[in-house]
Design a protein around this motif. Structure first.
Motif, PDB file in Angstrom:
ATOM      1  N   SER A   1      41.771  32.961  49.018  1.00  0.00           N
ATOM      2  CA  SER A   1      42.176  32.428  47.711  1.00  0.00           C
ATOM      3  C   SER A   1      41.765  33.378  46.606  1.00  0.00           C
ATOM      4  O   SER A   1      40.718  33.999  46.675  1.00  0.00           O
ATOM      5  CB  SER A   1      41.516  31.079  47.512  1.00  0.00           C
ATOM      6  N   GLN A   2      42.574  33.486  45.552  1.00  0.00           N
ATOM      7  CA  GLN A   2      42.276  34.423  44.497  1.00  0.00           C
ATOM      8  C   GLN A   2      41.460  33.800  43.382  1.00  0.00           C
ATOM      9  O   GLN A   2      40.629  34.467  42.782  1.00  0.00           O
ATOM     10  CB  GLN A   2      43.572  34.936  43.861  1.00  0.00           C
ATOM     11  N   TRP A   3      41.726  32.579  43.050  1.00  0.00           N
ATOM     12  CA  TRP A   3      41.181  32.021  41.820  1.00  0.00           C
ATOM     13  C   TRP A   3      39.709  31.671  41.955  1.00  0.00           C
ATOM     14  O   TRP A   3      39.260  31.234  42.999  1.00  0.00           O
ATOM     15  CB  TRP A   3      41.970  30.769  41.455  1.00  0.00           C
TER      16      TRP A   3
ATOM     17  N   THR B   1      49.926  36.527  54.676  1.00  0.00           N
ATOM     18  CA  THR B   1      50.011  35.488  53.643  1.00  0.00           C
ATOM     19  C   THR B   1      48.796  35.587  52.736  1.00  0.00           C
ATOM     20  O   THR B   1      47.674  35.689  53.214  1.00  0.00           O
ATOM     21  CB  THR B   1      50.078  34.081  54.262  1.00  0.00           C
ATOM     22  N   MET B   2      49.062  35.574  51.446  1.00  0.00           N
ATOM     23  CA  MET B   2      48.003  35.603  50.439  1.00  0.00           C
ATOM     24  C   MET B   2      48.052  34.303  49.655  1.00  0.00           C
ATOM     25  O   MET B   2      49.141  33.802  49.358  1.00  0.00           O
ATOM     26  CB  MET B   2      48.213  36.805  49.503  1.00  0.00           C
ATOM     27  N   ASN B   3      46.887  33.794  49.341  1.00  0.00           N
ATOM     28  CA  ASN B   3      46.801  32.496  48.679  1.00  0.00           C
ATOM     29  C   ASN B   3      46.247  32.605  47.265  1.00  0.00           C
ATOM     30  O   ASN B   3      45.521  33.534  46.933  1.00  0.00           O
ATOM     31  CB  ASN B   3      45.916  31.555  49.490  1.00  0.00           C
ATOM     32  N   CYS B   4      46.583  31.624  46.486  1.00  0.00           N
ATOM     33  CA  CYS B   4      46.170  31.582  45.089  1.00  0.00           C
ATOM     34  C   CYS B   4      45.980  30.125  44.693  1.00  0.00           C
ATOM     35  O   CYS B   4      46.879  29.310  44.942  1.00  0.00           O
ATOM     36  CB  CYS B   4      47.253  32.258  44.248  1.00  0.00           C
ATOM     37  N   SER B   5      44.828  29.816  44.121  1.00  0.00           N
ATOM     38  CA  SER B   5      44.595  28.487  43.572  1.00  0.00           C
ATOM     39  C   SER B   5      44.430  28.634  42.076  1.00  0.00           C
ATOM     40  O   SER B   5      43.738  29.546  41.615  1.00  0.00           O
ATOM     41  CB  SER B   5      43.329  27.874  44.163  1.00  0.00           C
TER      42      SER B   5
ATOM     43  N   ALA C   1      49.939  34.697  38.857  1.00  0.00           N
ATOM     44  CA  ALA C   1      49.733  34.507  37.424  1.00  0.00           C
ATOM     45  C   ALA C   1      50.343  33.182  36.994  1.00  0.00           C
ATOM     46  O   ALA C   1      51.431  32.817  37.446  1.00  0.00           O
ATOM     47  CB  ALA C   1      50.349  35.658  36.631  1.00  0.00           C
ATOM     48  N   THR C   2      49.630  32.498  36.137  1.00  0.00           N
ATOM     49  CA  THR C   2      50.110  31.219  35.621  1.00  0.00           C
ATOM     50  C   THR C   2      49.848  31.138  34.130  1.00  0.00           C
ATOM     51  O   THR C   2      49.020  31.899  33.601  1.00  0.00           O
ATOM     52  CB  THR C   2      49.381  30.034  36.290  1.00  0.00           C
ATOM     53  N   ASP C   3      50.521  30.230  33.473  1.00  0.00           N
ATOM     54  CA  ASP C   3      50.193  29.989  32.077  1.00  0.00           C
ATOM     55  C   ASP C   3      50.095  28.491  31.830  1.00  0.00           C
ATOM     56  O   ASP C   3      50.636  27.698  32.587  1.00  0.00           O
ATOM     57  CB  ASP C   3      51.218  30.615  31.134  1.00  0.00           C
TER      58      ASP C   3
ATOM     59  N   SER D   1      47.976  20.318  44.901  1.00  0.00           N
ATOM     60  CA  SER D   1      46.714  21.000  45.193  1.00  0.00           C
ATOM     61  C   SER D   1      46.505  22.207  44.284  1.00  0.00           C
ATOM     62  O   SER D   1      45.510  22.920  44.410  1.00  0.00           O
ATOM     63  CB  SER D   1      46.676  21.471  46.647  1.00  0.00           C
ATOM     64  N   GLN D   2      47.440  22.426  43.354  1.00  0.00           N
ATOM     65  CA  GLN D   2      47.377  23.569  42.432  1.00  0.00           C
ATOM     66  C   GLN D   2      47.145  24.867  43.191  1.00  0.00           C
ATOM     67  O   GLN D   2      46.195  25.622  42.923  1.00  0.00           O
ATOM     68  CB  GLN D   2      46.318  23.344  41.352  1.00  0.00           C
ATOM     69  N   SER D   3      48.028  25.118  44.133  1.00  0.00           N
ATOM     70  CA  SER D   3      47.917  26.338  44.924  1.00  0.00           C
ATOM     71  C   SER D   3      49.288  26.923  45.199  1.00  0.00           C
ATOM     72  O   SER D   3      50.301  26.217  45.215  1.00  0.00           O
ATOM     73  CB  SER D   3      47.193  26.061  46.242  1.00  0.00           C
ATOM     74  N   SER D   4      49.296  28.229  45.416  1.00  0.00           N
ATOM     75  CA  SER D   4      50.522  28.943  45.714  1.00  0.00           C
ATOM     76  C   SER D   4      50.211  29.989  46.782  1.00  0.00           C
ATOM     77  O   SER D   4      49.060  30.407  46.938  1.00  0.00           O
ATOM     78  CB  SER D   4      51.060  29.622  44.455  1.00  0.00           C
ATOM     79  N   SER D   5      51.214  30.380  47.529  1.00  0.00           N
ATOM     80  CA  SER D   5      51.018  31.438  48.511  1.00  0.00           C
ATOM     81  C   SER D   5      52.181  32.409  48.452  1.00  0.00           C
ATOM     82  O   SER D   5      53.287  32.058  48.037  1.00  0.00           O
ATOM     83  CB  SER D   5      50.895  30.859  49.919  1.00  0.00           C
TER      84      SER D   5
END
Lengths: 111, 113
Positions: free
Chosen positions: A1-3, A20-24, A90-92, A69-73
């Protein structure tokens, strides 16, 4: 996870493998963007996924988004050595001009 | 086609000296403009954004300032550099009324000694 992590994550794989890379993310958003940054260059957007899409594909790329779950991959199939780069999500905040980047994943694809 | 040009490509400066970095966007009228800073091995931190000429909003305070003197130009500056200013500075633009796609320049590598 990145966040929420202070250090850049690192993945090292062989060419041809899938990854696969993950991001929360923390703040509510309706859009997640994925960028790739090659060494010494500015980032370039790879794919954008909206909250009503759950999954989006572009060539060898596949992005998913789970707003509950506020996550993306981001998945890359059949990786190439040229996929070696740092990948950021990236999110805003909705309606904001601030685009917040995650801590990133350094992907190294060995030929 | 739109192009974004950042200058200089790299700078080596002394602590306490002034700095001016620039960015020009060609082929796009009224772009939204952004400055980002990136530490070595780090993520991108948004510094400023500008939606229109003459108006700049600050996102974080790093003893830097920004100006947009023309529609196609964005300037980042400080009168007194700190060691902590070292890093990679990226200018970006986005079209229209959203930031759903940022187009980045090649960046300026700044070393403060």
């Amino acid at each position: 996870s990145q966040w929420g992590e202070e250090n850049l994550q690192a993945l090292s794989i062989q060419e041809g493998e899938d990854v696969t890379m993950n991001c929360s993310y923390k703040t509510y958003t309706t859009v997640v963007q994925w960028y790739r940054q090659k060494s010494g260059k500015g980032p370039a957007q790879l794919i954008l996924i909206r909250s009503n899409e759950r999954e989006k594909r572009s060539g060898r790329l596949r992005a998913t988004l789970d707003t509950s779950s506020q996550s993306s991959s981001l998945s890359i199939t059949g990786t190439l050595a040229t996929d070696t780069a740092v990948y950021f999500c990236a999110t805003d905040s909705s309606g904001s001009w601030q685009l917040i980047f995650g801590s990133g994943t350094q992907l190294t694809v060995m030929p | 086609a739109q192009t974004i040009h950042q200058w200089p490509v790299a700078e080596i400066k002394a602590v306490g000296s002034p700095l001016s970095l620039g960015c020009t966007i060609k082929g796009k009228s009224s772009p939204n403009l952004y400055w980002y800073w990136q530490a070595t091995g780090g993520t991108l931190q948004q510094l400023f954004y500008s939606i229109t000429v003459g108006q700049v909003e600050s996102v974080v305070q790093l003893n830097l300032s920004a100006s947009r003197p023309k529609d196609d130009q964005f300037i980042l500056s400080t009168e007194k550099l700190l060691l902590s200013h070292s890093g990679f500075y990226l200018c970006a633009w986005s079209p229209g009324v959203s930031n759903e796609r940022l187009f980045f320049g090649h960046g300026t590598k700044l070393s403060v000694l």
